[in-house]
Design a protein around this motif. Structure first.
Motif, PDB file in Angstrom:
ATOM      1  N   LEU A 260       0.829  -1.206   0.000  1.00 55.33           N
ATOM      2  CA  LEU A 260       0.000   0.000   0.000  1.00 55.33           C
ATOM      3  C   LEU A 260       0.869   1.264   0.000  1.00 55.33           C
ATOM      4  CD1 LEU A 260      -2.776  -1.102   2.535  1.00 55.33           C
ATOM      5  CD2 LEU A 260      -2.945  -0.990   0.044  1.00 55.33           C
ATOM      6  N   ALA A 261       2.020   1.210   0.690  1.00 59.46           N
ATOM      7  CA  ALA A 261       2.928   2.360   0.716  1.00 59.46           C
ATOM      8  C   ALA A 261       3.613   2.583  -0.625  1.00 59.46           C
ATOM      9  CB  ALA A 261       3.974   2.171   1.809  1.00 59.46           C
ATOM     10  N   THR A 262       3.630   1.543  -1.463  1.00 60.82           N
ATOM     11  CA  THR A 262       4.316   1.603  -2.756  1.00 60.82           C
ATOM     12  C   THR A 262       3.433   2.163  -3.857  1.00 60.82           C
ATOM     13  OG1 THR A 262       5.657  -0.321  -2.127  1.00 60.82           O
ATOM     14  CG2 THR A 262       5.527   0.180  -4.472  1.00 60.82           C
ATOM     15  N   ILE A 263       2.123   1.974  -3.746  1.00 52.39           N
ATOM     16  CA  ILE A 263       1.209   2.359  -4.816  1.00 52.39           C
ATOM     17  C   ILE A 263       1.296   3.860  -5.073  1.00 52.39           C
ATOM     18  CG2 ILE A 263      -1.221   2.513  -5.504  1.00 52.39           C
ATOM     19  CD1 ILE A 263      -1.712  -0.070  -3.964  1.00 52.39           C
ATOM     20  N   ASP A 264       1.614   4.214  -6.314  1.00 48.22           N
ATOM     21  CA  ASP A 264       1.736   5.604  -6.780  1.00 48.22           C
ATOM     22  C   ASP A 264       2.763   6.414  -6.001  1.00 48.22           C
ATOM     23  OD1 ASP A 264       0.074   5.482  -8.970  1.00 48.22           O
ATOM     24  OD2 ASP A 264      -1.707   6.188  -7.905  1.00 48.22           O
ATOM     25  N   ASN A 265       3.703   5.739  -5.353  1.00 49.87           N
ATOM     26  CA  ASN A 265       4.769   6.445  -4.644  1.00 49.87           C
ATOM     27  C   ASN A 265       5.895   6.718  -5.637  1.00 49.87           C
ATOM     28  OD1 ASN A 265       6.926   7.249  -2.987  1.00 49.87           O
ATOM     29  ND2 ASN A 265       6.240   5.948  -1.291  1.00 49.87           N
ATOM     30  N   PRO A 266       6.185   7.980  -5.938  1.00 54.85           N
ATOM     31  CA  PRO A 266       7.222   8.275  -6.941  1.00 54.85           C
ATOM     32  C   PRO A 266       8.601   7.780  -6.544  1.00 54.85           C
ATOM     33  CG  PRO A 266       6.553  10.274  -5.767  1.00 54.85           C
ATOM     34  CD  PRO A 266       5.581   9.205  -5.383  1.00 54.85           C
ATOM     35  N   ARG A 267       8.842   7.592  -5.246  1.00 52.61           N
ATOM     36  CA  ARG A 267      10.147   7.109  -4.799  1.00 52.61           C
ATOM     37  C   ARG A 267      10.308   5.599  -4.984  1.00 52.61           C
ATOM     38  NH1 ARG A 267      10.542   9.872   1.063  1.00 52.61           N
ATOM     39  NH2 ARG A 267       8.379   9.126   1.085  1.00 52.61           N
TER      40      ARG A 267
ATOM     41  N   ARG B  81      23.279 -27.561   7.641  1.00 47.94           N
ATOM     42  CA  ARG B  81      24.309 -27.015   6.763  1.00 47.94           C
ATOM     43  C   ARG B  81      23.958 -25.587   6.340  1.00 47.94           C
ATOM     44  NH1 ARG B  81      22.143 -26.711   1.869  1.00 47.94           N
ATOM     45  NH2 ARG B  81      20.371 -28.039   1.329  1.00 47.94           N
ATOM     46  N   PHE B  82      22.865 -25.027   6.882  1.00 44.54           N
ATOM     47  CA  PHE B  82      22.390 -23.717   6.463  1.00 44.54           C
ATOM     48  C   PHE B  82      23.208 -22.597   7.108  1.00 44.54           C
ATOM     49  CE2 PHE B  82      18.372 -26.321   6.287  1.00 44.54           C
ATOM     50  CZ  PHE B  82      18.397 -26.469   4.907  1.00 44.54           C
ATOM     51  N   HIS B  83      23.007 -21.395   6.595  1.00 48.31           N
ATOM     52  CA  HIS B  83      23.758 -20.227   7.072  1.00 48.31           C
ATOM     53  C   HIS B  83      22.803 -19.135   7.541  1.00 48.31           C
ATOM     54  CE1 HIS B  83      27.497 -21.856   5.398  1.00 48.31           C
ATOM     55  NE2 HIS B  83      26.778 -22.194   4.344  1.00 48.31           N
ATOM     56  N   SER B  84      23.165 -18.494   8.621  1.00 50.57           N
ATOM     57  CA  SER B  84      22.379 -17.360   9.097  1.00 50.57           C
ATOM     58  C   SER B  84      22.474 -16.206   8.101  1.00 50.57           C
ATOM     59  CB  SER B  84      22.891 -16.896  10.465  1.00 50.57           C
ATOM     60  OG  SER B  84      22.656 -17.874  11.453  1.00 50.57           O
ATOM     61  N   ASN B  85      21.411 -15.433   8.029  1.00 50.12           N
ATOM     62  CA  ASN B  85      21.454 -14.232   7.197  1.00 50.12           C
ATOM     63  C   ASN B  85      20.580 -13.141   7.796  1.00 50.12           C
ATOM     64  OD1 ASN B  85      18.846 -15.018   6.520  1.00 50.12           O
ATOM     65  ND2 ASN B  85      19.425 -15.803   4.511  1.00 50.12           N
ATOM     66  N   TRP B  86      20.740 -11.933   7.294  1.00 48.39           N
ATOM     67  CA  TRP B  86      20.059 -10.771   7.863  1.00 48.39           C
ATOM     68  C   TRP B  86      19.716  -9.829   6.717  1.00 48.39           C
ATOM     69  CZ3 TRP B  86      20.953  -9.085  13.416  1.00 48.39           C
ATOM     70  CH2 TRP B  86      20.201  -7.933  13.733  1.00 48.39           C
ATOM     71  N   MET B  87      18.445  -9.826   6.312  1.00 49.58           N
ATOM     72  CA  MET B  87      18.011  -8.888   5.278  1.00 49.58           C
ATOM     73  C   MET B  87      17.887  -7.490   5.874  1.00 49.58           C
ATOM     74  SD  MET B  87      15.115 -11.047   3.159  1.00 49.58           S
ATOM     75  CE  MET B  87      14.815  -9.732   1.967  1.00 49.58           C
ATOM     76  N   ASP B  88      18.391  -6.514   5.140  1.00 50.22           N
ATOM     77  CA  ASP B  88      18.390  -5.122   5.580  1.00 50.22           C
ATOM     78  C   ASP B  88      17.193  -4.411   4.942  1.00 50.22           C
ATOM     79  OD1 ASP B  88      18.862  -2.421   6.021  1.00 50.22           O
ATOM     80  OD2 ASP B  88      21.005  -2.546   5.649  1.00 50.22           O
ATOM     81  N   ASN B  89      16.262  -3.916   5.771  1.00 48.08           N
ATOM     82  CA  ASN B  89      15.076  -3.237   5.238  1.00 48.08           C
ATOM     83  C   ASN B  89      15.177  -1.710   5.301  1.00 48.08           C
ATOM     84  OD1 ASN B  89      14.669  -2.627   7.941  1.00 48.08           O
ATOM     85  ND2 ASN B  89      12.883  -3.952   8.208  1.00 48.08           N
ATOM     86  N   SER B  90      16.396  -1.192   5.475  1.00 47.84           N
ATOM     87  CA  SER B  90      16.578   0.257   5.654  1.00 47.84           C
ATOM     88  C   SER B  90      16.088   1.058   4.458  1.00 47.84           C
ATOM     89  CB  SER B  90      18.055   0.569   5.902  1.00 47.84           C
ATOM     90  OG  SER B  90      18.534  -0.070   7.050  1.00 47.84           O
ATOM     91  N   LYS B  91      16.296   0.543   3.253  1.00 43.94           N
ATOM     92  CA  LYS B  91      15.903   1.288   2.057  1.00 43.94           C
ATOM     93  C   LYS B  91      14.398   1.513   2.021  1.00 43.94           C
ATOM     94  CE  LYS B  91      16.203   1.134  -3.011  1.00 43.94           C
ATOM     95  NZ  LYS B  91      16.674   0.341  -4.184  1.00 43.94           N
ATOM     96  N   ALA B  92      13.621   0.476   2.352  1.00 41.04           N
ATOM     97  CA  ALA B  92      12.162   0.626   2.365  1.00 41.04           C
ATOM     98  C   ALA B  92      11.731   1.611   3.447  1.00 41.04           C
ATOM     99  CB  ALA B  92      11.498  -0.732   2.583  1.00 41.04           C
ATOM    100  N   LYS B  93      12.395   1.579   4.578  1.00 37.24           N
ATOM    101  CA  LYS B  93      12.069   2.529   5.645  1.00 37.24           C
ATOM    102  C   LYS B  93      12.325   3.968   5.189  1.00 37.24           C
ATOM    103  CE  LYS B  93      12.928  -0.347   9.714  1.00 37.24           C
ATOM    104  NZ  LYS B  93      13.800  -0.535  10.903  1.00 37.24           N
ATOM    105  N   TYR B  94      13.441   4.159   4.493  1.00 39.80           N
ATOM    106  CA  TYR B  94      13.850   5.505   4.096  1.00 39.80           C
ATOM    107  C   TYR B  94      12.998   6.048   2.950  1.00 39.80           C
ATOM    108  CZ  TYR B  94      16.843   9.288   2.390  1.00 39.80           C
ATOM    109  OH  TYR B  94      17.314  10.493   1.977  1.00 39.80           O
ATOM    110  N   LEU B  95      12.826   5.255   1.904  1.00 39.54           N
ATOM    111  CA  LEU B  95      12.145   5.759   0.709  1.00 39.54           C
ATOM    112  C   LEU B  95      10.625   5.621   0.777  1.00 39.54           C
ATOM    113  CD1 LEU B  95      14.482   4.618  -2.228  1.00 39.54           C
ATOM    114  CD2 LEU B  95      14.257   6.890  -1.204  1.00 39.54           C
ATOM    115  N   LEU B  96      10.130   4.568   1.413  1.00 41.52           N
ATOM    116  CA  LEU B  96       8.689   4.350   1.457  1.00 41.52           C
ATOM    117  C   LEU B  96       8.061   4.826   2.761  1.00 41.52           C
ATOM    118  CD1 LEU B  96       8.462   0.718  -0.023  1.00 41.52           C
ATOM    119  CD2 LEU B  96       8.242   2.904  -1.241  1.00 41.52           C
ATOM    120  N   ASP B  97       8.880   5.212   3.737  1.00 40.57           N
ATOM    121  CA  ASP B  97       8.386   5.576   5.061  1.00 40.57           C
ATOM    122  C   ASP B  97       7.551   4.439   5.640  1.00 40.57           C
ATOM    123  OD1 ASP B  97       8.183   7.209   7.286  1.00 40.57           O
ATOM    124  OD2 ASP B  97       6.361   8.201   6.576  1.00 40.57           O
ATOM    125  N   TRP B  98       8.064   3.227   5.494  1.00 43.00           N
ATOM    126  CA  TRP B  98       7.368   2.018   5.926  1.00 43.00           C
ATOM    127  C   TRP B  98       8.066   1.427   7.142  1.00 43.00           C
ATOM    128  CZ3 TRP B  98       9.762  -2.850   5.928  1.00 43.00           C
ATOM    129  CH2 TRP B  98       8.933  -3.935   6.234  1.00 43.00           C
TER     130      TRP B  98
END
Length: 326
Positions: free
Chosen positions: A235-242, A279-296
């Motif tokens: 919903l934050a993405t719809i028609d968001n120019p950023r 045999r799996f590996h830990s990981n950490w997705m960074d959501n900073s871009k969505a917070k900054y550009l989408l204000d989400w």
């Protein structure tokens, strides 16, 4: 505003449609639900179109007058369908969308399978600049091809597309059953196959949860997102120019740590845990871009994810049906 939603009857599709119709920002928006096997319920603001996105004629008719597309339809590990539906289907959607005089925005819901999920070691947080690295199987490959195809249509034709890359999507009691040692396990790993049969039966009966260890023997960290948080990002993405021609990681602020899960369930529900090497590996997705550009911002943290899953009570009219494994 007329939004075509593919995969409309899935967990994200249903929640997105309900969320949009309830949101005063989109009070004049209408939905066209493109359905294949299961049908959405038509209303005064939702019309239903049946067919497969693998059929170009179906796609062309479904896109008539559409301003936005929210593309959710996909296949899991089904090699006999995945090229026709996931890959060719997206191609026909993008081809028809770029030719449309009413088209304004194309939103693709991608997946962290495109960057290897927990199959490969990452030396730092996974940002949107991480290279594609599909793990073995057709599903992960399709996630890579989807992202690349959308990106290239933006380069080739200036198409206003946006990809929201999500990890494993949870709703209702999904997270509880993702930790089950029984036949009712949701997704993977299939815990009962990783311990002796007798132990699996005992763990299932007692509600014991797995404490998954990574390849280095430490508690594994794995990314999740609750469906409500993913819907708020759409919903934050719809028609968001950023959001134009952008890729965003949409995930919880911190990955789920299996040791923290085990400790919280022991403290709050007196449930034991058992170490499960992997045999799996830990990981950490960074959501900073969505917070900054989408204000989400995601609302769900670990405790809220656990509590909502364990507190959810299904009625007899709502049996737990797993349409696909994950």
């Amino acid at each position: 505003m007329l939004i075509l939603v593919t995969g409309a009857t899935g967990k994200v599709g249903r929640r997105f449609i309900a969320g949009l119709l309830d949101d005063p920002r989109f009070s004049k928006a209408r939905i066209r639900a493109l359905c294949h096997n299961r049908l959405y319920e038509a209303t005064d603001r939702v019309d239903v179109f049946q067919g497969s996105i693998a059929d170009r004629d179906v796609v062309a008719k479904a896109l008539d007058g559409v301003t936005h597309v929210v593309h959710l339809a996909t296949c899991k590990e089904t090699p006999e369908d995945i090229m026709d539906v996931t890959v060719k289907g997206l191609f026909w959607l993008l081809e028809e969308f770029r030719r449309s005089v009413t088209a304004r925005q194309f939103i693709l819901i991608g997946g962290d399978a495109g960057v290897g999920h927990f199959h490969y070691r990452h030396d730092g947080p996974i940002t949107e600049n991480a290279r594609h690295c599909a793990y073995p199987g057709s599903y992960a490959l399709s996630k890579v091809l989807e992202e690349v195809m959308l990106e290239q249509f933006g380069i080739q034709y200036g198409l206003n597309g946006c990809c929201l890359r999500a990890p494993w999507i949870m709703e209702k009691d999904d997270f509880k059953y993702s930790l089950s040692f029984g036949d009712d396990v949701f997704g993977g790993p299939d815990w009962k196959t990783l311990v002796p049969e007798e132990a699996a039966r005992r763990y299932a009966a007692m509600g014991t949860v797995p404490l998954l260890l990574d390849a280095d023997g430490r508690p594994l960290k794995r990314n999740f997102i609750h469906v409500d948080d993913l819907v708020s990002a759409i919903l934050a993405t719809i028609d968001n120019p950023r959001a134009e021609r952008q890729l965003f990681n949409i995930c919880m602020d911190r990955p789920v740590d299996y040791a923290e899960v085990a400790a919280y369930l022991l403290r709050t529900r007196n449930l034991d845990s058992v170490d499960i090497p992997s045999r799996f590996h830990s990981n950490w997705m960074d959501n900073s871009k969505a917070k900054y550009l989408l204000d989400w911002r995601p609302n769900y943290d670990l405790e809220m994810l656990i509590d909502s899953a364990w507190q959810y009570e299904r009625s007899k009219e709502e049996p737990r049906i797993v349409w696909y494994p994950g």
